[in-house]
Scaffold this motif. Structure first.
Motif, short mmCIF file in Angstrom:
data_model
loop_
_atom_site.label_atom_id
_atom_site.label_comp_id
_atom_site.label_asym_id
_atom_site.label_seq_id
_atom_site.Cartn_x
_atom_site.Cartn_y
_atom_site.Cartn_z
N ARG C 99 0.84 -1.20 0.00
CA ARG C 99 0.00 0.00 0.00
C ARG C 99 0.88 1.26 0.00
O ARG C 99 0.64 2.20 -0.76
CB ARG C 99 -0.90 -0.02 1.23
N GLU C 100 1.92 1.24 0.87
CA GLU C 100 2.81 2.40 0.94
C GLU C 100 3.53 2.63 -0.38
O GLU C 100 3.71 3.77 -0.81
CB GLU C 100 3.86 2.19 2.04
N LEU C 101 3.91 1.52 -1.02
CA LEU C 101 4.62 1.65 -2.30
C LEU C 101 3.73 2.33 -3.33
O LEU C 101 4.15 3.27 -4.02
CB LEU C 101 5.05 0.27 -2.81
N LEU C 102 2.50 1.87 -3.41
CA LEU C 102 1.59 2.46 -4.40
C LEU C 102 1.30 3.92 -4.05
O LEU C 102 1.23 4.78 -4.93
CB LEU C 102 0.29 1.65 -4.47
N GLU C 103 1.17 4.21 -2.76
CA GLU C 103 1.00 5.59 -2.31
C GLU C 103 2.15 6.47 -2.82
O GLU C 103 1.94 7.55 -3.37
CB GLU C 103 0.99 5.66 -0.77
N LYS C 119 -7.88 5.08 -5.22
CA LYS C 119 -7.20 4.47 -6.36
C LYS C 119 -6.28 3.34 -5.91
O LYS C 119 -6.24 2.27 -6.52
CB LYS C 119 -6.35 5.53 -7.08
N VAL C 120 -5.56 3.61 -4.84
CA VAL C 120 -4.62 2.60 -4.35
C VAL C 120 -5.38 1.35 -3.90
O VAL C 120 -5.02 0.22 -4.25
CB VAL C 120 -3.77 3.17 -3.19
N GLU C 121 -6.48 1.56 -3.17
CA GLU C 121 -7.25 0.41 -2.70
C GLU C 121 -7.82 -0.36 -3.87
O GLU C 121 -7.75 -1.60 -3.91
CB GLU C 121 -8.39 0.89 -1.78
N ALA C 122 -8.35 0.37 -4.85
CA ALA C 122 -8.94 -0.29 -6.02
C ALA C 122 -7.89 -1.10 -6.76
O ALA C 122 -8.13 -2.24 -7.18
CB ALA C 122 -9.55 0.76 -6.95
N MET C 123 -6.69 -0.52 -6.86
CA MET C 123 -5.62 -1.18 -7.60
C MET C 123 -5.17 -2.45 -6.87
O MET C 123 -4.91 -3.48 -7.50
CB MET C 123 -4.45 -0.20 -7.76
N LEU C 124 -5.08 -2.37 -5.54
CA LEU C 124 -4.70 -3.55 -4.77
C LEU C 124 -5.70 -4.67 -5.01
O LEU C 124 -5.33 -5.84 -5.17
CB LEU C 124 -4.63 -3.21 -3.27
N GLY C 125 -6.99 -4.31 -5.06
CA GLY C 125 -8.01 -5.30 -5.32
C GLY C 125 -7.87 -5.87 -6.72
O GLY C 125 -7.97 -7.07 -6.93
N ARG C 126 -7.59 -5.00 -7.66
CA ARG C 126 -7.54 -5.42 -9.06
C ARG C 126 -6.44 -6.45 -9.31
O ARG C 126 -6.60 -7.36 -10.10
CB ARG C 126 -7.30 -4.19 -9.92
N VAL C 127 -5.29 -6.28 -8.63
CA VAL C 127 -4.21 -7.24 -8.83
C VAL C 127 -4.23 -8.33 -7.75
O VAL C 127 -3.29 -9.11 -7.63
CB VAL C 127 -2.81 -6.56 -8.85
N GLY C 128 -5.32 -8.36 -6.98
CA GLY C 128 -5.50 -9.44 -6.02
C GLY C 128 -4.57 -9.40 -4.83
O GLY C 128 -4.16 -10.44 -4.31
N LEU C 129 -4.23 -8.20 -4.38
CA LEU C 129 -3.30 -8.09 -3.24
C LEU C 129 -3.96 -7.35 -2.08
O LEU C 129 -3.28 -6.86 -1.19
CB LEU C 129 -2.03 -7.35 -3.66
N GLN C 152 1.70 -0.66 -9.96
CA GLN C 152 2.32 0.67 -9.97
C GLN C 152 2.36 1.24 -11.39
O GLN C 152 2.30 2.45 -11.57
CB GLN C 152 3.71 0.66 -9.32
N ALA C 153 2.46 0.34 -12.39
CA ALA C 153 2.56 0.84 -13.76
C ALA C 153 1.24 1.41 -14.25
O ALA C 153 1.22 2.29 -15.10
CB ALA C 153 3.04 -0.27 -14.69
N ILE C 154 0.12 0.92 -13.72
CA ILE C 154 -1.16 1.38 -14.25
C ILE C 154 -1.95 2.21 -13.24
O ILE C 154 -3.06 2.65 -13.51
CB ILE C 154 -2.03 0.18 -14.73
N LEU C 155 -1.32 2.45 -12.07
CA LEU C 155 -2.00 3.15 -10.98
C LEU C 155 -2.57 4.51 -11.40
O LEU C 155 -3.69 4.86 -11.06
CB LEU C 155 -1.00 3.33 -9.83
N HIS C 156 -1.77 5.26 -12.13
CA HIS C 156 -2.15 6.64 -12.45
C HIS C 156 -2.91 6.73 -13.77
O HIS C 156 -2.97 7.79 -14.37
CB HIS C 156 -0.90 7.51 -12.48
N ASP C 157 -3.49 5.59 -14.18
CA ASP C 157 -4.34 5.55 -15.35
C ASP C 157 -3.63 6.08 -16.60
O ASP C 157 -4.10 6.99 -17.26
CB ASP C 157 -5.59 6.39 -15.07
N PRO C 158 -2.48 5.48 -16.93
CA PRO C 158 -1.73 5.98 -18.08
C PRO C 158 -2.37 5.54 -19.39
O PRO C 158 -3.15 4.59 -19.41
CB PRO C 158 -0.36 5.31 -17.90
N LYS C 159 -2.06 6.26 -20.46
CA LYS C 159 -2.62 5.91 -21.77
C LYS C 159 -1.81 4.80 -22.43
O LYS C 159 -2.34 4.00 -23.19
CB LYS C 159 -2.62 7.15 -22.66
N VAL C 160 -0.50 4.82 -22.17
CA VAL C 160 0.38 3.81 -22.77
C VAL C 160 1.11 3.08 -21.65
O VAL C 160 1.63 3.73 -20.73
CB VAL C 160 1.41 4.45 -23.72
#
Lengths: 308, 258, 312
Positions: C99-103, C119-129, C152-160
């Motif tokens: 969680r801290e890393l994604l923060e 966003k961080v919580e959602a992302m943790l759920g999405r990758v099953g962590l 971490q690569a998709i956390l900030h909703d990147p386009k590429v």
């Protein structure tokens, strides 16, 4: 211009600017702490403690202390100071950390023994230092030479000087001068010739700039003393011959009491005073002369007030 | 911009703390209390002197060792673990990374020094039973030690921006030792001649001047520190750290992260 | 608009301590990736895949050439907010929790505090962590770390999104999960550029692939396009247990019960049929075998090695 180029330019300018500023600031700090490296000596005077603190790197530590001693003397000398309180301690520490540091003994003999402002005026300390050096380097004739030198020049103790030169002449590979000096001490101590020989030997046997400069100053002074003595004798001879004082050097040459008009080591002619005395033209340029000084002459005043 | 530097700095600090860097405080406390008790047994007169000398020297050496050993790994470890790649693929500039790392490390040392300082004063109180005015100069000595840390941190970062951790440690530590004799070094330089004099003088002004930042023995003897010296030392330490930091930024900005 | 446009990026290192020799990590590369595409970047280890990705991320500087990402110069700091990157085999900060890393990465990406938390919580759920979000990363398995890396690569909703070997070192389940994630990203309209040396992954996922070997581009196109371009094979089955002499050299023949099965090159098809007819053997089936990406790959690499053999 890209962001990276901008960073490069800003960082470069900042680097150069800060570097210059740091040097300027460092100089200011140095000015504020002229004797700072000597602070330690005030706190830790025991060479034994220092030896322990140097963690086995005594040689390096000795060199550092030796540098400090030279700087200390140089700065004090420049201020025409009459007090060299720390010089003996600094030299003691240097030589105890590295008893083979010969240049420190030499320096000690040359600058610890003479009276201020030319030295610290501590011939006893100097003799102690050299004797310590001899105990640790009994086969180095230089040290006996320095010892004899102090006895002869600063203590005017000709018996002591004789003994030192004799001890030194028995060391293997001793300079032949040592025997000669011992003989001179035995025959007629106190002559100009002996002093000249001593200073010449000093000059020839050291590489240290400061010691060499000091030896040259003494040799120049001896030359002046000798010239003045000879000229004074010629004036007396002229008086005996003609019944009055000589009006000029050329009159003395004409009378045959001198062969030519003598000049001092700087090439200036000597002054013949109306009362028949001989004076040197620029007494300030010859700090060690004993003859040819104007009556009531005082050496030049220090440029800086002494700090202690 | 400044926000990212703060985040990088606080992350560096957090990592150091979690990596048990502050455990050195235990060793420090043991050393100091041992010394305080032992010295009390041996001699009454110099116990305060010894506690101040030993305490401040330990603060300085512990901090230097920590600064070097964390500092040299700050960049290389992030490359090795490829975390730097993920950081730099974000809107983070390389110089921000370096500056952030510097402040993180400096912050770690500041906190560490704070606790050590408390230890020194506690030990002092134990042997002397009360404080008196000249003890305030100890704070100045501690402040100078922190200034030393700033320089060492910046130097460790500079070296780690282009060389391996081991070499960086060697470089940084040698500079610390040489810098502790900086004034003697300038003395040596002054005794040289000709070209070597120029080179030696240049080198002597290039190495950090740690000797002026070390007032431990003078403070232990209750001698005051001149006000202007505090000012100039501060300015000097800051500009010198800035020089090293700029060097690190310049090298890092153009370095291929292979 | 093209998502990624590589305009002749080239990287030459000088190697050797004393006598510097140039080493071409990447020959001038030209490549374009459409928006919304899953693009596979294939090649054996040491082919120049990672070098290309590092060049695009600005981690190493090109000897020459440039690139455009989302229509902007690739060194433009503004680009960085719209891309995500997963390096090869990342370790991350041992003493941080997931969680801290994604923060932290959220902070560095310039996300506001309000935005970050959910966003961080959602992302943790999405990758099953989600359950291990408070555990320090040093206790994570390799597969978990890889998932944190993708998070971490998709956390900030990147386009590429750039992924360097996202499946390497994972067990079959882990690989499956990563595949699903990449497919999800495509559904969200993101462009995914990933490198791999595992061909089946590329075959299953990619719209298009590029093949790189020894720092040089060997081919680019849709998977079907590439595989059909090479000479395929045919499977030939006949009745009986007898194998004619002339067929023995063409390919391996397997006798099963009372049929024989052989896989031979397409160009030998006529010869084989003729031989069977001569021996009066009854042909059961003759079907083309679809070429796999692997066949294409092997063939391409062989060509190169042969060429180099000639030069040498």
């Amino acid at each position: 211009m890209t962001a990276s180029q901008r960073t490069t330019i800003v960082a470069s300018l900042l680097l150069v600017g800060c570097m210059l500023a740091s040097v300027v600031l460092l100089r200011r700090v140095d000015q504020m702490r002229t004797m700072a490296t000597l602070d330690e000596v005030l706190y830790i005077t025991s060479p034994k403690t220092l030896k322990r603190l140097s963690l086995g790197y005594e040689g390096l530590m000795a060199d550092i202390y030796w540098t400090r001693a030279v700087q200390y003397f140089g700065r004090k000398h420049h201020q025409h100071s009459k007090h060299y309180d720390l010089l003996a301690t600094l030299l003691e520490i240097s030589t105890q950390l590295d008893p083979q540091l010969l240049v420190a003994y030499q320096f000690g003999a040359t600058f610890l023994a003479p009276q201020p402002p030319n030295g610290a005026g501590m011939p006893e300390k100097a003799i102690q230092l050299i004797e310590y050096g001899i105990r640790n380097n009994p086969n180095d004739w230089h040290l006996y030479y320095e010892l004899g030198f102090i006895y002869y020049t600063d203590k005017k103790d000709y018996a002591g000087a004789l003994e030192a030169f004799e001890r030194g002449s028995r060391v293997p590979d001793a300079h032949p001068f040592m025997k000669l000096l011992a003989a001179q001490m035995a025959q007629h101590a106190g002559e100009l010739q002996t002093a000249r020989m001593l200073w010449l030997t000093t000059y020839q046997t050291t590489q240290d700039k400061q010691i060499r400069a000091n030896a040259i100053a003494h040799l120049r002074a001896l030359q002046v003393d000798e010239d003045v003595t000879n000229l004074q004798r010629a004036v007396t001879q002229y008086g005996e011959k003609t019944g009055h004082l000589p009006p000029s050097f050329s009159a003395m040459v004409a009378a045959g009491v001198v062969s030519r008009i003598p000049v001092d080591p700087d090439g200036h002619a000597y002054k013949l005073m109306p009362d028949g005395r001989i004076e040197v033209r620029m007494p300030d340029d010859f700090p060690f002369i004993e003859k040819g000084l104007p009556p009531g002459y005082t050496p030049p005043q220090p440029k800086l007030p002494p700090s202690d | 911009m400044s926000g990212r530097i703060v985040h990088i700095a606080s992350n560096t600090f957090r990592e150091a703390v979690r990596d048990r860097v502050l455990y050195n405080l235990i060793a420090f406390a043991l050393l100091l209390s041992g010394a305080a008790i032992l010295v009390g047994e041996i001699s009454i007169d110099i116990e305060k002197l010894v506690v101040i000398n030993l305490g401040l020297t330990a603060v300085s050496l512990f901090g230097i060792v920590i600064a070097i050993f964390i500092g040299i790994g700050l960049v290389s470890k992030e490359i090795e673990r490829r975390t730097l790649y993920t950081v730099l693929s974000r809107p983070v500039r390389r110089w921000e990374f370096i500056v952030g790392k510097f402040f993180g490390l400096a912050g770690t040392l500041l906190v560490n020094t704070f606790f050590m300082a408390i230890g020194v004063f506690a030990a002092l109180l134990y042997v002397a039973h009360r404080f008196h005015m000249p003890d305030a100069w100890i704070l100045v000595a501690l402040y100078f030690i922190v200034l030393q840390f700033l320089i060492i941190c910046a130097l460790a970062l500079l070296f780690s921006s282009f060389s391996s951790p081991l070499l960086s440690a060697v470089f940084a530590f040698s500079l610390f030792v040489i810098g502790s004799f900086a004034e003697d070094l300038r003395g040596f330089a002054g005794m040289a001649h000709g070209l070597s004099r120029w080179l030696a003088t240049g080198a002597a002004y290039l190495v950090p001047n740690f000797s002026a930042l070390n007032v431990i023995s003078s403070v232990a003897h209750e001698r005051p520190v001149a006000g202007p010296l505090i000012l100039y030392n501060t300015a000097y330490a800051l500009t010198y750290a800035a020089v090293a930091l700029c060097g690190a930024v310049l090298i890092f900005e153009h370095r291929d992260l292979k | 608009m093209l998502a990624i446009e590589i305009l002749g990026l080239e990287k030459t290192y000088s190697v050797g301590f004393w006598r510097k020799r140039p080493k071409h990590a990447l020959r001038p590369l030209r490549l374009a990736v459409e928006e919304g595409e899953i693009f596979g970047f294939l090649g054996p280890n040491g082919a120049g895949k990672t070098t290309t990705l590092k060049l695009l991320m600005g981690l190493v500087f090109p000897t020459s050439g440039s690139a455009r990402i989302l229509g902007k110069e690739w060194t433009d700091p503004a680009v960085k907010a719209q891309i995500g990157f997963l390096p090869e085999q990342p370790y991350f900060y041992d003493y941080l929790t997931a969680r801290e890393l994604l923060e932290y990465y959220g902070q560095l990406s310039g996300m506001s505090e309000k935005e970050r938390g959910p966003k961080v919580e959602a992302m943790l759920g999405r990758v099953g962590l989600h359950d291990v979000g408070g555990v320090q990363l040093r206790k994570f398995s390799k597969g978990m770390l890889q998932r944190v890396g993708i998070a971490q690569a998709i956390l900030h909703d990147p386009k590429v999104v750039f992924l360097d070997e996202p499946m390497s070192g994972l067990d079959p389940m882990g690989r499956r999960e990563v595949r699903d994630l990449i497919e999800q990203l495509k559904r969200e309209g993101k462009t995914v550029f990933f490198s791999t040396h595992i061909l089946s992954d590329a075959e299953a996922l990619c719209d298009r692939v590029a093949i790189i070997h020894l720092g040089e581009l060997r081919g680019v196109g849709a998977v079907a396009e590439l595989t059909s371009s090479i000479h395929g094979k045919v499977e030939i089955v006949w009745q009986g247990t007898h194998v004619p002499e002339s067929l023995k050299n063409l390919g391996e023949c397997h006798v099963t019960g009372d049929t024989v099965r052989a896989v031979i090159a397409e160009e030998n098809q006529e010869v084989a049929v003729e031989a069977l007819r001569r021996e009066k053997l009854r042909l059961v089936s003759l079907v083309p075998v679809r070429a796999s990406l692997e066949d294409y790959f092997v063939q391409k690499l062989k060509q190169v090695d042969k060429m180099q053999g000639v030069i040498a």
